[in-house]
Design an enzyme around this catalytic site. Structure first.
Site, PDB file in Angstrom:
ATOM      1  N   ARG A   1      31.602   0.704 -27.234  1.00 33.83           N
ATOM      2  CA  ARG A   1      30.580   0.883 -28.249  1.00 33.83           C
ATOM      3  C   ARG A   1      31.082   0.299 -29.556  1.00 33.83           C
ATOM      4  NH1 ARG A   1      28.132   6.671 -29.737  1.00 33.83           N
ATOM      5  NH2 ARG A   1      30.183   6.951 -30.612  1.00 33.83           N
TER       6      ARG A   1
ATOM      7  N   THR B   1      27.652  -0.735 -35.152  1.00 35.33           N
ATOM      8  CA  THR B   1      26.242  -0.771 -34.728  1.00 35.33           C
ATOM      9  C   THR B   1      25.924   0.295 -33.685  1.00 35.33           C
ATOM     10  OG1 THR B   1      26.731  -2.279 -32.916  1.00 35.33           O
ATOM     11  CG2 THR B   1      26.238  -3.287 -35.052  1.00 35.33           C
TER      12      THR B   1
ATOM     13  N   ASP C   1      36.666  12.052 -28.958  1.00 34.13           N
ATOM     14  CA  ASP C   1      36.642  10.767 -28.258  1.00 34.13           C
ATOM     15  C   ASP C   1      37.280  10.945 -26.874  1.00 34.13           C
ATOM     16  OD1 ASP C   1      36.736   7.460 -29.217  1.00 34.13           O
ATOM     17  OD2 ASP C   1      37.586   8.112 -27.309  1.00 34.13           O
TER      18      ASP C   1
ATOM     19  N   ASP D   1      40.198   8.420 -26.041  1.00 34.85           N
ATOM     20  CA  ASP D   1      41.418   8.709 -26.803  1.00 34.85           C
ATOM     21  C   ASP D   1      42.089   9.988 -26.317  1.00 34.85           C
ATOM     22  OD1 ASP D   1      41.238   6.455 -28.351  1.00 34.85           O
ATOM     23  OD2 ASP D   1      40.294   7.456 -30.054  1.00 34.85           O
TER      24      ASP D   1
HETATM   25  C1  PRP Z   1      32.417   6.134 -25.068  1.00 38.51           C
HETATM   26  C2  PRP Z   1      31.982   6.823 -23.797  1.00 38.51           C
HETATM   27  C3  PRP Z   1      30.754   6.047 -23.410  1.00 38.51           C
HETATM   28  C4  PRP Z   1      30.163   5.697 -24.751  1.00 38.51           C
HETATM   29  C5  PRP Z   1      29.019   6.633 -25.015  1.00 38.51           C
HETATM   30  O1  PRP Z   1      33.109   4.974 -24.783  1.00 38.51           O
HETATM   31  O2  PRP Z   1      32.964   6.861 -22.819  1.00 38.51           O
HETATM   32  O3  PRP Z   1      31.035   4.889 -22.643  1.00 38.51           O
HETATM   33  O4  PRP Z   1      31.184   5.880 -25.723  1.00 38.51           O
HETATM   34  O5  PRP Z   1      28.363   6.291 -26.169  1.00 38.51           O
HETATM   35  P1  PRP Z   1      26.860   5.766 -26.178  1.00 38.51           P
HETATM   36  O6  PRP Z   1      26.072   6.674 -25.296  1.00 38.51           O
HETATM   37  O7  PRP Z   1      26.461   5.889 -27.621  1.00 38.51           O
HETATM   38  O8  PRP Z   1      26.850   4.353 -25.706  1.00 38.51           O
HETATM   39  P2  PRP Z   1      33.761   4.084 -25.955  1.00 38.51           P
HETATM   40  O9  PRP Z   1      32.789   3.045 -26.409  1.00 38.51           O
HETATM   41  O10 PRP Z   1      34.323   4.975 -27.006  1.00 38.51           O
HETATM   42  O11 PRP Z   1      34.894   3.299 -25.200  1.00 38.51           O
HETATM   43  P3  PRP Z   1      36.246   3.811 -24.533  1.00 38.51           P
HETATM   44  O12 PRP Z   1      35.881   4.517 -23.260  1.00 38.51           O
HETATM   45  O13 PRP Z   1      36.988   2.543 -24.299  1.00 38.51           O
HETATM   46  O14 PRP Z   1      36.957   4.723 -25.492  1.00 38.51           O
HETATM   47  N1  URA Z   2      32.044   8.677 -27.110  1.00 41.36           N
HETATM   48  C1  URA Z   2      32.949   9.677 -27.107  1.00 41.36           C
HETATM   49  O1  URA Z   2      34.052   9.537 -26.545  1.00 41.36           O
HETATM   50  N2  URA Z   2      32.634  10.823 -27.719  1.00 41.36           N
HETATM   51  C2  URA Z   2      31.439  11.028 -28.312  1.00 41.36           C
HETATM   52  O2  URA Z   2      31.196  12.120 -28.845  1.00 41.36           O
HETATM   53  C3  URA Z   2      30.508   9.974 -28.314  1.00 41.36           C
HETATM   54  C4  URA Z   2      30.838   8.801 -27.685  1.00 41.36           C
END
Ligand code: PRP
Ligand code: URA
Length: 212
Positions: A106, A110, A202, A205
């Protein structure tokens, strides 16, 4: 029980108990990963309860009896990174599943999904796809993943999330009313940074110890 036919929010006491520990900010990465796996297993058990079966004959040491085998090819689609932690639990449930990783992150500014990894072959190789991602926030990543899988030719798609926000559920349902969502909790709302409240922070993380 499902609130709507397309949304299943688990009420299982084991899920609810583990979810509270998962949310707790004091839970370290090792414990967090264990809980992601354990809750995924319990959600998978529920999400796969209607998987079609074929009847087969089985020769036991004593006699022939009837048994069952899966009638469909199942594809697990973890969304990188955070979905990785859900895969092993689903492979324990259905070891023959194919695993097709999809890389989506994400954009923090944006909040729109950016695709960075996709090795799906031209022709679909599965009947049912389960998208694995701990968090359904705005729904941008989920709807993008569903579009990729539909373009690929997947006929049945389910989402499995640990925590969903109402905004994400609405976005998925509006764009893809045929896709059911299975989750451990439907939380209150998103904050102005797109994080789920109360949420767990997160998910990537916290699993991988990268939240600095
Ligand atoms: C997080 C999560 C989803 C997304 C959800 O991933 O694991 O994939 O955000 O958000 P959305 O519904 O608003 O799209 P992130 O983009 O943080 O990536 P990561 O798993 O690499 O930390
Ligand atoms: N992605 C995450 O990991 N946590 C949130 O709360 C939203 C998006």
């Amino acid at each position: 029980m499902p609130d709507q036919p397309y949304l299943f929010v688990s009420q299982h006491p084991a899920v609810l108990h583990k979810l509270a520990i998962l949310r707790d900010e004091r839970t370290d990465s090792k414990k967090f990963r264990e809980l992601v796996r354990e809750i995924s297993w319990l959600l998978g058990y529920e999400a796969l309860a209607d998987t079609p079966l074929n009847e087969i004959e089985v020769q036991t040491p004593l006699e022939v009896t009837s048994g069952h085998q899966l009638a469909e090819r199942i594809g697990l689609v973890p969304i990188l990174r955070a979905g990785i932690g859900m895969v092993d639990a689903f492979l324990e449930l259905f070891p023959e599943s194919q695993v097709w990783h999809l890389g989506l992150f994400r954009d923090e500014r944006t909040l729109r999904p950016v695709e960075y990894y996709n090795k799906l072959p031209d022709q679909t190789t599965v009947d049912t796809c389960l998208i694995l991602d701990p968090m359904l926030a705005t729904g941008g990543s989920a709807t993008a993943a569903i579009e990729v899988l539909k373009d690929w030719g997947a006929e049945h798609i389910k989402m499995v999330n640990l925590i969903a926000a109402p905004e994400g559920v609405a976005a998925v349902h509006e764009a893809h009313p045929d896709v059911a969502i299975y989750c451990a909790a439907l939380d209150r709302q998103l904050n102005d940074k797109g994080y789920i409240q109360p949420g767990l922070g997160d998910a990537g993380d916290r699993q991988f110890g990268t939240g600095f």
